[in-house]
Design a protein around this motif. Sequence first.
Motif, PDB file in Angstrom:
ATOM      1  N   LYS A   1      47.183  25.972  45.331  1.00  0.00           N
ATOM      2  CA  LYS A   1      48.113  27.019  45.389  1.00  0.00           C
ATOM      3  C   LYS A   1      49.553  26.529  44.389  1.00  0.00           C
ATOM      4  O   LYS A   1      50.041  27.333  43.840  1.00  0.00           O
TER       5      LYS A   1
ATOM      6  N   ILE B   1      30.120  32.311  38.928  1.00  0.00           N
ATOM      7  CA  ILE B   1      29.538  33.772  39.201  1.00  0.00           C
ATOM      8  C   ILE B   1      29.421  33.710  40.877  1.00  0.00           C
ATOM      9  O   ILE B   1      28.786  32.903  41.413  1.00  0.00           O
TER      10      ILE B   1
ATOM     11  N   ILE C   1      40.881  32.883  50.955  1.00  0.00           N
ATOM     12  CA  ILE C   1      41.760  31.815  50.353  1.00  0.00           C
ATOM     13  C   ILE C   1      41.031  30.346  50.155  1.00  0.00           C
ATOM     14  O   ILE C   1      41.173  29.654  49.402  1.00  0.00           O
TER      15      ILE C   1
ATOM     16  N   LEU D   1      36.169  31.097  33.799  1.00  0.00           N
ATOM     17  CA  LEU D   1      36.003  32.405  33.540  1.00  0.00           C
ATOM     18  C   LEU D   1      35.328  32.793  35.004  1.00  0.00           C
ATOM     19  O   LEU D   1      34.116  32.161  35.391  1.00  0.00           O
TER      20      LEU D   1
ATOM     21  N   VAL E   1      33.388  35.699  37.614  1.00  0.00           N
ATOM     22  CA  VAL E   1      32.786  36.799  37.683  1.00  0.00           C
ATOM     23  C   VAL E   1      32.427  37.198  39.128  1.00  0.00           C
ATOM     24  O   VAL E   1      31.788  36.223  39.657  1.00  0.00           O
TER      25      VAL E   1
ATOM     26  N   PHE F   1      37.878  40.170  43.551  1.00  0.00           N
ATOM     27  CA  PHE F   1      38.035  40.790  42.385  1.00  0.00           C
ATOM     28  C   PHE F   1      39.548  40.524  42.060  1.00  0.00           C
ATOM     29  O   PHE F   1      39.708  40.662  40.675  1.00  0.00           O
ATOM     30  N   GLN F   2      40.437  39.886  42.721  1.00  0.00           N
ATOM     31  CA  GLN F   2      41.958  39.678  42.280  1.00  0.00           C
ATOM     32  C   GLN F   2      41.696  38.422  41.312  1.00  0.00           C
ATOM     33  O   GLN F   2      42.641  38.123  40.707  1.00  0.00           O
ATOM     34  N   ALA F   3      40.823  37.533  41.630  1.00  0.00           N
ATOM     35  CA  ALA F   3      40.695  36.339  40.955  1.00  0.00           C
ATOM     36  C   ALA F   3      39.847  36.496  39.635  1.00  0.00           C
ATOM     37  O   ALA F   3      39.866  35.497  38.849  1.00  0.00           O
ATOM     38  N   ALA F   4      38.991  37.414  39.828  1.00  0.00           N
ATOM     39  CA  ALA F   4      37.848  37.543  38.758  1.00  0.00           C
ATOM     40  C   ALA F   4      38.486  38.177  37.282  1.00  0.00           C
ATOM     41  O   ALA F   4      39.439  38.971  37.354  1.00  0.00           O
ATOM     42  N   ARG F   5      37.717  37.730  36.389  1.00  0.00           N
ATOM     43  CA  ARG F   5      37.936  38.272  35.080  1.00  0.00           C
ATOM     44  C   ARG F   5      37.288  39.891  34.891  1.00  0.00           C
ATOM     45  O   ARG F   5      37.475  40.703  34.490  1.00  0.00           O
ATOM     46  N   TYR F   6      35.912  39.553  35.250  1.00  0.00           N
ATOM     47  CA  TYR F   6      34.896  40.667  35.303  1.00  0.00           C
ATOM     48  C   TYR F   6      34.417  40.990  36.781  1.00  0.00           C
ATOM     49  O   TYR F   6      34.241  39.770  37.422  1.00  0.00           O
ATOM     50  N   GLY F   7      34.051  42.107  36.916  1.00  0.00           N
ATOM     51  CA  GLY F   7      33.730  42.371  38.446  1.00  0.00           C
ATOM     52  C   GLY F   7      32.345  43.463  38.349  1.00  0.00           C
ATOM     53  O   GLY F   7      32.567  44.243  37.281  1.00  0.00           O
TER      54      GLY F   7
ATOM     55  N   HIS G   1      48.346  34.462  36.450  1.00  0.00           N
ATOM     56  CA  HIS G   1      47.141  34.503  36.121  1.00  0.00           C
ATOM     57  C   HIS G   1      46.946  35.901  35.511  1.00  0.00           C
ATOM     58  O   HIS G   1      47.158  37.150  36.088  1.00  0.00           O
TER      59      HIS G   1
ATOM     60  N   SER H   1      44.676  37.806  33.927  1.00  0.00           N
ATOM     61  CA  SER H   1      43.482  38.727  33.821  1.00  0.00           C
ATOM     62  C   SER H   1      43.470  39.614  34.846  1.00  0.00           C
ATOM     63  O   SER H   1      43.092  39.102  35.963  1.00  0.00           O
TER      64      SER H   1
ATOM     65  N   CYS I   1      41.307  42.332  36.811  1.00  0.00           N
ATOM     66  CA  CYS I   1      39.843  42.263  36.543  1.00  0.00           C
ATOM     67  C   CYS I   1      39.341  43.585  36.131  1.00  0.00           C
ATOM     68  O   CYS I   1      39.619  44.649  36.460  1.00  0.00           O
ATOM     69  N   GLU I   2      38.354  43.421  35.131  1.00  0.00           N
ATOM     70  CA  GLU I   2      37.620  44.535  34.493  1.00  0.00           C
ATOM     71  C   GLU I   2      36.323  44.833  35.317  1.00  0.00           C
ATOM     72  O   GLU I   2      35.492  44.049  35.298  1.00  0.00           O
ATOM     73  N   ILE I   3      36.260  46.045  36.044  1.00  0.00           N
ATOM     74  CA  ILE I   3      35.100  46.430  36.407  1.00  0.00           C
ATOM     75  C   ILE I   3      34.040  46.858  35.701  1.00  0.00           C
ATOM     76  O   ILE I   3      34.317  47.911  34.969  1.00  0.00           O
TER      77      ILE I   3
END
Lengths: 319, 256
Positions: A134, A259, A267, A278, A280, A291-297, B227, B229, B231-233
């Motif tokens: 953290k 992924i 947490i 990256l 996903v 989804f708050q940590a992900a770049r793509y979801g 951070h 980014s 998130c892109e859904i």
Amino acid sequence: MNTWVYIDHFNGQPAPASWEALGLAKTFGAATALVFGQNVEALAKIALEYGADSVLLADDPALAVFSPEAFTSTLAALASDSPPALILFPTTSRTRELAAMLAVDLVTGVLVDVTGLELADGRVIATRPVYEGKLLEKTTCSASPQLVTLRARAFPKPTPEAGRAGEIKKVSAQAGGAAVIEGFVAGEQGVSLTDAGVVVSAGRGVSNDPAEGFKLVAELAAVLGGAVGASRAAVDAGYIPYANQIGQTGKVVSPDLYIAAGISGAIQHMSGMRSSKLIVAINKDAEAPIFQAARYGVVGDLFTLVPALTEAFKKKLGK
Amino acid sequence: MKIVVCVKQTPDSEAKLTAQNGQPSWGDAPLVINPFDEYAVEGALQQKEAVDASVTALCIGPEAARDALKHALAMGADEAILVSDPALEELDSAGAARILAAAIQKIGDADLVFFGRQTIDNGTGLVPAQVARVLGWPLLSLVGAMTVEGAEIKVERTIEEGKQIARAKLPAVLSIMQSVGEPRYPSFMGIRKAGKATIPVWTLADLGIAAPAQAVWRAELLNPPAHDSHCEIIKADSPEAIAEALVEKILAEKVL
Ligand SMILES: Cc1cc2nc3c(=O)[nH]c(=O)nc-3n(C[C@H](O)[C@H](O)[C@H](O)COP(=O)(O)OP(=O)(O)OC[C@H]3O[C@@H](n4cnc5c(N)ncnc54)[C@H](O)[C@@H]3O)c2cc1C
Ligand SMILES: Nc1ncnc2c1ncn2[C@@H]1O[C@H](COP(=O)(O)O)[C@@H](O)[C@H]1O
């Protein structure tokens, strides 16, 4: 400056992060590799190929299996003879013990699991994640030698140069070893989680059919040459062994691609994968914290999405 | 048989942490017993039941760290000792190990010393091996299961490559893993007993040693880089179309 680099191995199989440590040492000047074990001369040669300028080789039956006491005494004796300013280790379960005990013998300190290292006038400033990732701290060691263990995949791996030569100096081993290893059961074969460039993980989201869920995840990991991870909920439910658990009470990984399928993103899970390049996420709940940590979801069912992703990667990567 | 279990107090793992003026801040989140140390207490209590042992919880920390010891008492530990001294505010792991080793020697007659795998604040995971080195006792780290057999202990350890069966003579130092089993909840009786227990406080003078020299220093504490980014859904009409779009995106990131 001449940096010492400890080459960690298990039965002659080197921990890949040892080479990352050697690569980092070379950016500071010359590097001396330390290879301890029995019948490990081959490893000494590989260390030269990865850039070591010389090797201190302790090849002795007393070092046939790793024992923190014998390895510490061997290293402490060498470091007392000609004290280096800095000793680098890859972070593994063995080097944590070795560096810890060495710090006691040499009355110095260890900077553990570091992800960044700067050098100024022979002294290092290390960056390392604290409080479960953290926060970050910059930390120094005011005694000598400075002992530093490096997180796997935090530093680039050098390209080996076949046939590169250098001096291999045989040094003597110290005995010691308080515990007796009576048996060993190898874990699942495959790519080591902490060294993997791609990790595909699943969690409680597979509960409708855990065997099928982890099979789909393993297929996706295989196409990407990656390793399979899991949340603690999946491990506790017995879907997959503890060795695959990622997070605060499991392994810390920092792959290029992570992924997460059917993982909510607690947490304690995030503390094990936050430093991935990256991220996903696949989850049927659009509100899942992952989804708050992900770049793509993708919001949807992993049982249809994971195999679709495997097929799409196969097509694109020409497999 | 006597077991000493070392526990530290840390911010709760659910706490949100920020660096403020170089200091960690966890708002009003509670301080708790380090989660890994709960497994160590659980392991010690399992041995207490198996071989009729007494369990002593040991902590270096400020007065407030009593609560972590009380938690161990409430779970079933027999006694607790707090090592507290203004000179011990800044300790590196080797320093903590020297103090713990001195306290273990003062307690006397310990057959086993249990540790958590690591603390979740500084999280070095060094202390167990360092205590073993200072005491000159065998180290068995990352232990999930154990049996005392006469003057020896046999354990199962988990390392990266698999599981090892190892054996060592007592007295020995162990670090305990999650696979020992979920920590038991304190019972009502346990909580009442812990509330009434007196916890002695030992200072450096009581231990008869000077404050250890510090070798590891924190130069700076930082918040991780924000951070950026969001998130892109990825949406599309079919799983196949979603997968194709997602693969395009991933490949464009050039991480593979
Ligand atoms: C001291 C302590 C240490 C811990 N250490 C760890 C640790 O090391 N690692 C760890 O992971 N956890 C750890 N935990 C546990 C952590 O708090 C969470 O309980 C755990 O991570 C939850 O796992 P999960 O995400 O798989 O399960 P859940 O939280 O139950 O989430 C399952 C997710 O799957 C989704 N889902 C369900 N079905 C589908 C489907 N068909 N398709 C797609 N998505 C679906 C759901 O929407 C949900 O978001 C620890 C907890 C404590 C207190
Ligand atoms: N201040 C402390 N008091 C008691 N035990 C400690 C203390 N610090 C560390 N330990 C023990 O050492 C283990 C490893 O800690 P660390 O090496 O700091 O990650 C912990 O899980 C505890 O069992």
